[in-house]
Design a protein around this motif. Sequence first.
Motif: not given
Length: 323
Positions: A52-63
Motif C-alpha cells: 500500500k502506498g506504492k506509486k503508479f502511472n495508472a489509466r483511469k476510466e469511468t465504468v
Amino acid sequence: MSERKVLNKYYPPDFDPSKIPKLKLPKDRQYVVRLMAPFNMRCKTCGEYIYKGKKFNARKETVQNEAYLGLPIFRFYIKCTRCLAEITFKTDPENTDYTMEHGATRNFQAEKLLEEEEKRVQKEREDEELNNPMKVLENRTKDSKLEMEVLENLQELKDLNQRQAHVDFEAMLRQHRLSEDERQEQEQEEDERETAALVEEARRRRLLEDSDSEEEAAAPAPPRLAFRPRPTAILEEAPKAKRKAESWERSVGTLGSRPQLSGLVVVKKTDLGCSPRQGLASPTSEGPAGNSKAAEPAPRLPGTSSLSQLGAYSDSEDSSGSN
C-alpha cells in the motif's frame, strides 16, 4: 509589448459561445493519472507483493452502467512492477473503499473483516427486532446486564486507582532501602561471627601446640650416648714409634714370641768414622772437652721384642735426621 502570462483574454463584441462546436468524446475515454496503491496486493502472474502506498502511472476510466446514488464508479489500470502484468481495481463508494477486479489478489486485513462482521451482526439484530417484540425485550435485558457489569468493572478500577493514589512511593523506597541496609548489616554480622569462630579455633590449636611443647620440655631428656672418639684417634695420640710397632705387630706379629725368628734381628751399630755427621755434637755428649760419643742404644728389656727395638732404632734415626 504583451504580457508573458496572459490572465485576461479579449472577447470581441460579436462573440457567441453557442456557435463554438462541441467535441464528441467517447464516454469510456481513458486518462493517465498518478496514484498510489490503495491496499496491499499480490500479483497472480509472478507472485510479486505490491504494498500500500506504492506509486503508479495508472489509466483511469469511468465504468459504464454502474453508479451508486448518482456517484460514478471509476476503474484504474496499473502494471506489476516485476512482470508488467495488467492489474485493475475500481472504487467502492458504498463502503468508502476499493475492490480488486483483475490481475491480483488483495492481502488479508483483519480490521476490515472485523468491521464487516460487526456490521453483519448489527444488521441481523435489527431484522430480528423488526418482526419479534419479545426479542427486543431480551436484547434490552442483555444490554442492561452488560451495562451493569461494565459499570461494576469501572468502579473497581476507580477504587484501585484511589488506593494507588494514597500510596507513598517515597516511603516505600525508604523502607526498601532500610531493608537493604538491614540485610547488608546481617550479612556483615554473619561474616564477623564466622571470622571470630575461625580465629578462636586457630587460637585453640596454637594453645594445644604450645602445651604439647611445654610438656615435651618438662619431660627428662633421654640419656645421650657417650662420646666415642674415632677408632683411629688412639693412633694419633700414641708416639710415632709405638704406632709403627703396633701396626707392624698387628699385621705380622711379634718376633719375641717366636725364638726361631728373634735371631734374625741384629742390633744396628753406629760407625763413628764413617758417619757423615761427625762434626755434629751428640745431644748426649759428656764432659766439656768435647769428647763426644755416639749415643748407645738402650739395653734390651727381657719383656720387649726385637721388632719393637728395631722400631725404636729407626725412630731415633728419623728424629736425628729431622733435627
